[in-house]
Scaffold this motif. Structure first.
Motif, PDB file in Angstrom:
ATOM      1  N   ALA A 548      23.969  -0.474  10.979  1.00  0.00           N
ATOM      2  CA  ALA A 548      24.344  -1.254   9.798  1.00  0.00           C
ATOM      3  C   ALA A 548      24.409  -0.345   8.575  1.00  0.00           C
ATOM      4  CB  ALA A 548      23.347  -2.383   9.571  1.00  0.00           C
ATOM      5  N   LEU A 549      23.380   0.498   8.433  1.00  0.00           N
ATOM      6  CA  LEU A 549      23.340   1.433   7.310  1.00  0.00           C
ATOM      7  C   LEU A 549      24.525   2.385   7.347  1.00  0.00           C
ATOM      8  CD1 LEU A 549      21.655   2.555   4.889  1.00  0.00           C
ATOM      9  CD2 LEU A 549      20.649   4.159   6.524  1.00  0.00           C
ATOM     10  N   TYR A 550      24.868   2.856   8.567  1.00  0.00           N
ATOM     11  CA  TYR A 550      25.985   3.793   8.715  1.00  0.00           C
ATOM     12  C   TYR A 550      27.282   3.188   8.186  1.00  0.00           C
ATOM     13  CZ  TYR A 550      29.790   6.274  11.045  1.00  0.00           C
ATOM     14  OH  TYR A 550      30.957   6.953  11.311  1.00  0.00           O
ATOM     15  N   TRP A 551      27.570   1.946   8.611  1.00  0.00           N
ATOM     16  CA  TRP A 551      28.831   1.329   8.214  1.00  0.00           C
ATOM     17  C   TRP A 551      28.823   0.911   6.753  1.00  0.00           C
ATOM     18  CZ3 TRP A 551      32.962   2.291  10.745  1.00  0.00           C
ATOM     19  CH2 TRP A 551      32.915   2.541  12.113  1.00  0.00           C
ATOM     20  N   TYR A 552      27.674   0.409   6.261  1.00  0.00           N
ATOM     21  CA  TYR A 552      27.598   0.066   4.838  1.00  0.00           C
ATOM     22  C   TYR A 552      27.802   1.315   3.975  1.00  0.00           C
ATOM     23  CZ  TYR A 552      25.917  -4.750   5.480  1.00  0.00           C
ATOM     24  OH  TYR A 552      25.810  -6.070   5.789  1.00  0.00           O
ATOM     25  N   THR A 553      27.243   2.434   4.434  1.00  0.00           N
ATOM     26  CA  THR A 553      27.384   3.679   3.665  1.00  0.00           C
ATOM     27  C   THR A 553      28.846   4.110   3.608  1.00  0.00           C
ATOM     28  OG1 THR A 553      25.155   4.387   4.309  1.00  0.00           O
ATOM     29  CG2 THR A 553      26.649   6.082   3.484  1.00  0.00           C
ATOM     30  N   LYS A 554      29.559   4.027   4.757  1.00  0.00           N
ATOM     31  CA  LYS A 554      30.985   4.396   4.762  1.00  0.00           C
ATOM     32  C   LYS A 554      31.762   3.556   3.756  1.00  0.00           C
ATOM     33  CE  LYS A 554      33.390   5.423   8.401  1.00  0.00           C
ATOM     34  NZ  LYS A 554      33.627   6.869   8.320  1.00  0.00           N
ATOM     35  N   VAL A 555      31.456   2.267   3.722  1.00  0.00           N
ATOM     36  CA  VAL A 555      32.180   1.369   2.808  1.00  0.00           C
ATOM     37  C   VAL A 555      31.774   1.639   1.364  1.00  0.00           C
ATOM     38  CG1 VAL A 555      32.665  -1.031   2.233  1.00  0.00           C
ATOM     39  CG2 VAL A 555      32.350  -0.375   4.622  1.00  0.00           C
ATOM     40  N   ALA A 556      30.483   1.819   1.155  1.00  0.00           N
ATOM     41  CA  ALA A 556      29.980   2.056  -0.202  1.00  0.00           C
ATOM     42  C   ALA A 556      30.578   3.326  -0.797  1.00  0.00           C
ATOM     43  CB  ALA A 556      28.458   2.142  -0.181  1.00  0.00           C
ATOM     44  N   GLU A 557      30.715   4.355   0.032  1.00  0.00           N
ATOM     45  CA  GLU A 557      31.267   5.622  -0.445  1.00  0.00           C
ATOM     46  C   GLU A 557      32.739   5.498  -0.816  1.00  0.00           C
ATOM     47  OE1 GLU A 557      30.272   8.161   2.792  1.00  0.00           O
ATOM     48  OE2 GLU A 557      28.286   8.672   1.989  1.00  0.00           O
ATOM     49  N   GLN A 558      33.388   4.450  -0.313  1.00  0.00           N
ATOM     50  CA  GLN A 558      34.789   4.192  -0.680  1.00  0.00           C
ATOM     51  C   GLN A 558      34.904   3.314  -1.918  1.00  0.00           C
ATOM     52  OE1 GLN A 558      37.451   3.331   2.856  1.00  0.00           O
ATOM     53  NE2 GLN A 558      35.485   3.377   3.917  1.00  0.00           N
ATOM     54  N   GLY A 559      33.727   2.950  -2.518  1.00  0.00           N
ATOM     55  CA  GLY A 559      33.739   2.228  -3.780  1.00  0.00           C
ATOM     56  C   GLY A 559      33.621   0.734  -3.677  1.00  0.00           C
ATOM     57  N   ASP A 560      33.293   0.206  -2.503  1.00  0.00           N
ATOM     58  CA  ASP A 560      33.167  -1.245  -2.368  1.00  0.00           C
ATOM     59  C   ASP A 560      31.841  -1.707  -2.973  1.00  0.00           C
ATOM     60  OD1 ASP A 560      34.227  -3.787  -0.854  1.00  0.00           O
ATOM     61  OD2 ASP A 560      32.080  -3.675  -0.461  1.00  0.00           O
ATOM     62  N   ALA A 561      31.925  -2.613  -3.947  1.00  0.00           N
ATOM     63  CA  ALA A 561      30.733  -3.026  -4.691  1.00  0.00           C
ATOM     64  C   ALA A 561      29.743  -3.787  -3.816  1.00  0.00           C
ATOM     65  CB  ALA A 561      31.152  -3.879  -5.885  1.00  0.00           C
ATOM     66  N   ASP A 562      30.223  -4.654  -2.918  1.00  0.00           N
ATOM     67  CA  ASP A 562      29.317  -5.394  -2.044  1.00  0.00           C
ATOM     68  C   ASP A 562      28.516  -4.441  -1.171  1.00  0.00           C
ATOM     69  OD1 ASP A 562      29.905  -7.987  -2.881  1.00  0.00           O
ATOM     70  OD2 ASP A 562      31.621  -8.148  -1.545  1.00  0.00           O
ATOM     71  N   ALA A 563      29.196  -3.454  -0.606  1.00  0.00           N
ATOM     72  CA  ALA A 563      28.502  -2.485   0.239  1.00  0.00           C
ATOM     73  C   ALA A 563      27.511  -1.671  -0.582  1.00  0.00           C
ATOM     74  CB  ALA A 563      29.506  -1.563   0.916  1.00  0.00           C
TER      75      ALA A 563
END
Length: 717
Positions: A548-563
């Motif tokens: 879960a952390l891995y995928w949230y991190t990928k999304v967060a690094e792309q600028g997604d605020a929810d992630a």
């Protein structure tokens, strides 16, 4: 495209040429279904030469099965390769190949040992004038895999003359040639036959041509091959090439690919360009030799170096895709350019693709447009499609919806499904043409039915939203699934979403995870986020905080605020990661910078408590107030305490009660405790011990220690 190297003369009737492509396709399908294979072959042949990929696939099937044409594996392979190279629809290519394999298997079973071998067809060269036949040795540093040594066949039996012939002393090659020019084939025969018997190589070749074409005598493949053999044995390259064709086809002689390769090599060594081309084809397809892509490329390239335009195009494609040599885009572009200079229409289209993407050349949409325009004028369907898209998008040219519709319609009429898809978009949006939801949906349906993934995706979205069609969630899911199965990333995400929610299909978390993962691996951000959610919640997959952390991190690094918010929450709580307040604050700040209200609320808490940042109640208060529209329970409770205690704001019990109540309604234990306290002491609300007790009870059941203490005091005075 010139096809004289591997196909016989084409029978194209005037009514075929005048018909519209769709009419031709319908007529060809109807003829085939009625068992009129010859008519179907004629119709498919006309369309195939025009670049229609569907027709090219169908023509390959006909040659594989021998329906309406002589069975010919080489032509089948040729048309299949042409269709596959022209098509962007990999599913269509795969289906065609599977149909051919199955059809051939059925045919073999039916024919058993009686099956005749396929043939390679080529028109016989016209009678030659005196030909110099000095062999030129080829030296190269590139190793060429040699064919298995094959002894040439014994001299073939020569037929007695069928017409009156002159004595050899009276015969003249040139007089025979002049007679041939006057179409006096009988006189030509009378001069050439005795000379051929006497060993004059040019007479042997031309006599073979008379027999092959039925000039003055009945067509006799055996006699033609015997005389080609005689000339070939004397080293005449043209005769060696024709003899190779005869062996490859089994025409006038037993079919023998190994002997065909032997004679192709003899002619190719003398720089016979068509022999070099066909030798490349034999190596590419493993006919008469072990399949060898490197040797295929070498012979194709030798033909290309002699100026053969089709070989130049094939060599370019091989360097582009790495067949027979490592991928070399610069060489590919160079060969495409040389083919273009000779007017090869598809070479121009391929070059345009490079300029459009900037691969191997500087990106230049204007140059790409010019090349598309040139290829489109030559009838290349894909170029017409790309020209229409260019006008639609203003790509390399000023946007012009009317022109876009014109060229997209041209390509769509030739069964280019991508063109039909883009044309449907124009019709649906009323761009360059009157808006027509029904016709637009029909075009999408047509393209979708033929396997176009973009059309399937768009049709699925339309059905789910009722755009021009009635809402049908089940049908929407079906089309999205079809597109997903072809690798359409957005369709994979929406398929996963519908499976997770049970929209239009049975709810299935495991299948949802499968499609989320497929889309996530293609970079679809929402799919990556949802996959992280599924791992975190253990839905459809074993619960795994690290994943879960891995995928949230990928999304967060792309600028997604929810992630970014979820990542901050995980660092704050230590869920799936080592607890780290500073990291939590960093991610909350990133999300807050995008006005993510929940992140703003949690950031306020970090400032109030001094976790990961210096304690700053004023900053915390401002953040809590900013986050109010999100009604985050922790922020509402904290803000209520500011008003209850008069800390940094004027004390206001009623405001405090209001805030506590909003949080308590969401089940937040600390808010329930504080609201109970306000009821117990009548602060901001009428005193009510029963309500106080009930609220303490709710909070105590969630292990809120202060509520447990207050409840015990009330129940045990």
């Amino acid at each position: 495209m010139r096809l004289n190297r591997i196909i016989t003369s084409l029978m194209l009737t005037s009514f075929v040429l005048a018909a519209q492509p769709q009419q031709q396709i319908d007529a060809a399908k109807a003829a085939y279904q009625q068992g009129d294979y010859t008519k179907a072959a004629e119709l498919w042949q006309a369309l195939a030469l025009d670049g229609n990929t569907t027709a090219q696939f169908e023509l390959a099937k006909l040659y594989s099965l021998g329906h309406g044409v002589e069975q010919d594996a080489l032509q089948a392979a040729y048309w299949l390769e042409q269709a596959a190279s022209n098509s962007t629809d990999f599913a269509e290519s795969a289906r065609a190949r599977q149909d051919i394999v199955q059809g051939v298997a059925d045919l073999r079973e039916a024919q058993a040992a009686q099956r005749s071998e396929p043939e390679i067809q080529a028109p016989v060269d016209t009678p030659a004038t005196a030909v110099a036949t000095t062999a030129a040795a080829i030296t190269t540093t590139t190793a060429v895999k040699a064919a298995t040594p094959v002894a040439p066949a014994a001299a073939l039996a020569i037929k007695a003359p069928e017409l009156p012939v002159l004595a050899v002393a009276e015969a003249s090659f040139d007089v025979g040639l002049r007679a041939f020019g006057r179409q006096n084939y009988v006189d030509a025969y009378s001069h050439w036959y005795p000379l051929a018997q006497a060993g004059v190589v040019d007479a042997q070749f031309n006599l073979a041509a008379l027999y092959a074409n039925g000039h003055g005598v009945a067509v006799d493949d055996s006699a033609a091959t015997a005389w080609f053999n005689a000339a070939a044995e004397q080293g005449l390259a043209q005769a060696q090439y024709q003899l190779a064709l005869a062996h490859a086809n089994g025409k006038g002689v037993a079919q023998d690919d190994a002997l065909a390769v032997y004679w192709y090599q003899k002619a190719a060594a003398q720089q016979h360009v068509l022999a070099q081309y066909n030798l490349g084809f034999m190596y590419a397809n493993g006919r008469g030799v072990t399949q060898d892509e490197a040797s295929a490329l070498l012979w194709y390239e030798r033909a290309a170096n002699q100026g053969d335009v089709d070989a130049q195009y094939i060599v370019a494609g091989r360097y582009q895709t790495g067949r027979g040599a490592p991928v070399d885009i610069n060489k590919a572009i160079g060969w495409y350019q040389r083919a273009l200079e000779q007017g090869h229409s598809r070479a121009g289209f391929q070059l345009a693709q490079f300029y459009l993407t900037g691969q191997g050349v500087s990106k230049n949409e204007n140059r790409a447009f010019d090349l598309y325009n040139r290829a489109a004028a030559q009838g290349v369907t894909e170029a017409q499609r790309e020209l229409g898209i260019s006008y639609s998008l203003g790509r390399g040219v000023r946007a012009n919806d009317s022109k876009a519709v014109e060229f997209l319609q041209l390509a769509c009429d030739k069964q280019d499904l991508a063109a039909c898809y883009h044309l449907a978009l124009h019709i649906l949006e009323g761009r360059g043409i009157k808006a027509d939801a029904v016709r637009g949906a029909q075009l999408l349906q047509r393209a979708a039915n033929e396997g176009n993934s973009e059309a399937q995706f768009r049709l699925g979205v339309m059905l789910s939203q009722g755009q021009g069609v009635a809402v049908d969630e089940t049908a929407a899911f079906g089309w999205l699934l079809k597109a997903a199965e072809q690798g359409h990333a957005e369709a994979q995400y929406l398929t996963g979403l519908r499976l997770a929610n049970g929209t239009g299909t049975a709810q299935n978390d495991a299948e949802a995870v499968k499609w989320y993962r497929a889309a996530a691996e293609q970079g679809v951000l929402y799919a990556q986020y949802n996959l992280g959610f599924m791992y975190g919640a253990g839905r459809g997959v074993a619960q795994d905080d690290e994943q879960a952390l891995y995928w949230y991190t990928k999304v967060a690094e792309q600028g997604d605020a929810d992630a970014q918010f979820n990542l901050g929450l995980r660092y704050e709580t230590g869920r799936g990661v080592r607890q780290d307040d500073q990291q939590a604050v960093a991610w909350y700040q990133k999300a807050a910078g995008q006005n993510h209200l929940r992140a703003i609320a949690h950031l306020g808490y970090m400032y109030e408590k001094g976790y990961g940042v210096s304690l700053d109640e004023k900053r915390a208060l401002a953040l809590y107030q900013q986050s109010l529209p999100a009604k985050v329970p922790r922020a509402l409770t904290a803000l209520g305490l500011f008003y209850k205690n008069g800390r940094l704001v004027k004390a206001d019990d009623k405001r405090a009660v209001e805030l506590f109540a909003q949080a308590a309604e969401q089940g937040y234990a600390n808010a329930q405790y504080n609201l109970g306290w306000m009821y117990e002491y009548g602060r901001g609300v009428a005193k009510d011990l029963v309500k106080a007790r009930d609220l303490y009870q709710l909070a105590a059941e969630q292990s809120e220690p202060l509520a447990q203490a207050q409840l015990s005091r009330l129940l045990n005075p």
